[in-house]
Design an enzyme around this catalytic site. Sequence first.
Site, short mmCIF file in Angstrom:
data_model
loop_
_atom_site.label_atom_id
_atom_site.label_comp_id
_atom_site.label_asym_id
_atom_site.label_seq_id
_atom_site.Cartn_x
_atom_site.Cartn_y
_atom_site.Cartn_z
N GLU A 1 37.15 39.17 50.02
CA GLU A 1 36.07 38.52 51.22
C GLU A 1 36.21 37.06 51.39
O GLU A 1 36.16 36.33 50.25
CB GLU A 1 34.78 39.11 50.80
CG GLU A 1 33.79 38.76 51.61
CD GLU A 1 32.47 39.31 51.26
OE1 GLU A 1 32.07 38.97 50.21
OE2 GLU A 1 31.77 39.95 52.02
N CYS B 1 28.20 40.22 55.95
CA CYS B 1 28.72 41.14 55.05
C CYS B 1 29.42 42.23 55.39
O CYS B 1 30.63 42.55 54.91
CB CYS B 1 27.42 41.57 54.06
SG CYS B 1 26.33 42.53 55.20
N GLU C 1 23.17 45.28 47.90
CA GLU C 1 24.01 45.30 49.00
C GLU C 1 24.86 44.22 48.87
O GLU C 1 24.49 43.00 48.92
CB GLU C 1 22.90 44.87 50.19
CG GLU C 1 21.90 45.84 50.52
CD GLU C 1 22.48 47.27 51.13
OE1 GLU C 1 23.72 47.37 51.32
OE2 GLU C 1 21.80 48.22 51.31
N LYS D 1 13.15 35.76 45.49
CA LYS D 1 13.86 34.68 45.06
C LYS D 1 15.01 34.32 46.12
O LYS D 1 16.20 35.05 46.09
CB LYS D 1 14.64 34.53 43.66
CG LYS D 1 14.99 33.29 42.75
CD LYS D 1 15.84 32.39 43.42
CE LYS D 1 17.53 32.94 43.50
NZ LYS D 1 18.27 32.16 44.14
P1 NAP Z 1 25.55 35.06 45.52
O1 NAP Z 1 26.32 34.15 44.91
O2 NAP Z 1 25.69 36.66 45.04
O3 NAP Z 1 23.95 35.06 45.73
C1 NAP Z 1 23.02 36.00 46.24
C2 NAP Z 1 21.78 35.58 45.48
O4 NAP Z 1 22.06 35.73 44.01
C3 NAP Z 1 21.17 34.10 45.56
O5 NAP Z 1 19.93 34.26 45.90
C4 NAP Z 1 21.81 33.46 44.32
O6 NAP Z 1 21.08 32.25 43.85
C5 NAP Z 1 21.31 34.45 43.56
N1 NAP Z 1 22.19 34.41 42.14
C6 NAP Z 1 23.30 34.02 41.85
N2 NAP Z 1 23.42 34.03 40.45
C7 NAP Z 1 22.60 34.88 39.83
C8 NAP Z 1 22.39 35.50 38.65
N3 NAP Z 1 22.96 35.07 37.49
N4 NAP Z 1 21.23 36.13 38.39
C9 NAP Z 1 20.45 36.28 39.47
N5 NAP Z 1 20.65 35.88 40.70
C10 NAP Z 1 21.62 35.12 40.85
O7 NAP Z 1 25.96 35.63 46.99
P2 NAP Z 1 26.07 34.26 48.19
O8 NAP Z 1 27.37 33.48 47.90
O9 NAP Z 1 24.89 33.40 48.19
O10 NAP Z 1 26.38 35.06 49.67
C11 NAP Z 1 27.57 35.68 50.08
C12 NAP Z 1 27.70 36.92 49.46
O11 NAP Z 1 26.79 37.98 49.88
C13 NAP Z 1 29.07 37.54 50.05
O12 NAP Z 1 29.64 38.11 49.16
C14 NAP Z 1 28.37 38.72 51.20
O13 NAP Z 1 29.23 39.68 51.30
C15 NAP Z 1 27.40 39.04 50.27
N6 NAP Z 1 26.13 39.61 51.22
C16 NAP Z 1 26.02 41.09 51.18
C17 NAP Z 1 25.25 41.54 52.38
C18 NAP Z 1 25.06 42.85 52.42
O14 NAP Z 1 24.03 43.53 53.01
N7 NAP Z 1 25.73 44.10 51.87
C19 NAP Z 1 24.53 40.61 53.16
C20 NAP Z 1 24.80 39.26 53.14
C21 NAP Z 1 25.58 38.80 52.38
P3 NAP Z 1 21.73 30.74 44.28
O15 NAP Z 1 22.20 31.02 45.49
O16 NAP Z 1 20.35 30.08 44.48
O17 NAP Z 1 22.53 30.46 43.24
#
Ligand code: NAP
Length: 481
Positions: free
Chosen positions: A385, A287, A253, A177
Amino acid sequence: MRMTGHFIGGRISSPIGTGSIEVVDPATAIRITEIPAAAKADVDAAVHAARACFDERSWRKLSPADRAAAMWTLSDKLLSHAEELAEIETRDNGMPIGYARALVTSAVNGIRYYAGMVTKIYGQTSEISAPERNMLAYSLREPVGVVGAITPWNAPLWTLLTKIAPAIAAGCSVVAKPAEQTPLSAQRLGELLAEWRIFPDGLINIVNGYGSEAGAALSEHPDVDKITFTGSTAVGKQLVRNAAATLKRTTLELGGKSPVFVFDDADLDKAIPVAAAAIFANAGQVCFAGSRLYVQRGIFDRVAKELSGIGDAIRLGNGLDAATQMGPLVSERQMRRVLDYIELGIGEGAELVSGGSRYGEDGYFVRPTVLANKSGRSMRIVDEEIFGPVLVMMPFETMDDVERLANATSYGLGSGIFTNSISTANRAAKLIRSGNVWINCYGILDRSLPFGGMRQSGWGRENGQEGIDAFLETKAVYTML
Ligand code: NAP
Ligand code: MG
């Protein structure tokens, strides 16, 4: 681009859900297309297909050599579409095309790395100490089952393939997803997989949709054995709660607020450009971005001046333009969030050294921004962050400061150390609690080394041996001879 369906059971299936996702080019704010958003019923169909593939052993019954060859075929075919996939990524995410190309190459190399591991999954034999010594005892390594892979928007195809490769190498089937903001490369991958027919039906399934609906349905599904997630710490915690009901295995992650330390004996001509790249690459949407820069007090002003000079000289623009060095942020929402943080930081007393504003009027661009917090006082921009091109600089003096400041965070993903003393470098590397430490460099990742975070930056590791272990269970077998 056209409206198509989800990739389920080896083909593009008509969506059951009636919702849709509007896909926007962040460099122009122009709508590219609209694609179907999966409802719970679509996720159920995908999980059903993945479950059937796993339970019927359609993939596992192939020899390891044949499975490795199939993965290698995938890598070759993806390479033949590398340019198309990189362009899709740039249009959808905004990243510079050179960066997108490098990510496709890296993802392909990741598939090859794990293709090589399919034939190297070993259990152990053991001479046991039980009274019944006349036994043969050994362990087996078996795939964990159906894997749900939930990914973010900052390196969309790369992150997706980084999860799919070790999962299928271990023998698992996958339902992916991707993030709603950047669904196009995953959708194209689904179309290509449907056309290529390299793998048994249902081994890989891709459903685009919203986290709150499709992501939640996947993470709560009783037929999913494991969730592998990259994204924010807040959503990671929600997934753990969702996983608790069926005790799904979980790899996370998550976010970071990674510190970089520049000692006054460092080679500054090398250190400063690397420290700039650590925060400005991919517009800070990384990240492990080095978003806290600690500089030894005596060289603080020089580093601030040179680093902001580099930031000011970065060429912003459409990622498809080869001259562009920094693209837009992924969405209007993300741009507003980053601009709000800059305003917040200035309100908290940080000094704006350079950047600090939106660039242009159409796309979601934010200028490379350097803020200085010379007092070292506590600020939200130091703790939270931001996920944008915003650096906070602070002074430090001693090795005790390094330990205290580096670890004054709930995160623990990356860290950087610049010094010409191997003793200083390795002492600091021991003191910092983070999953990755870069000395006189930053952000270099290799498939052979585990990547992941300590503390609230995550659970488990990706890449290397640990990356495939995360998709394997161990079974102990005792035979009386
Ligand atoms: P996010 O909001 O956590 O979204 C990540 C994924 O989770 C998306 O596919 C999102 O779907 C999904 N999601 C959201 N709410 C959910 C729920 N209640 N149940 C299941 N899935 C759900 O993160 P983002 O804002 O897209 O990305 C930025 C963040 O990712 C930053 O904090 C960054 O540090 C972190 N990140 C970490 C790494 C690492 O390797 N450690 C790498 C890249 C990014 P939708 O977007 O479709 O709502
Ligand atoms: Mg999101």
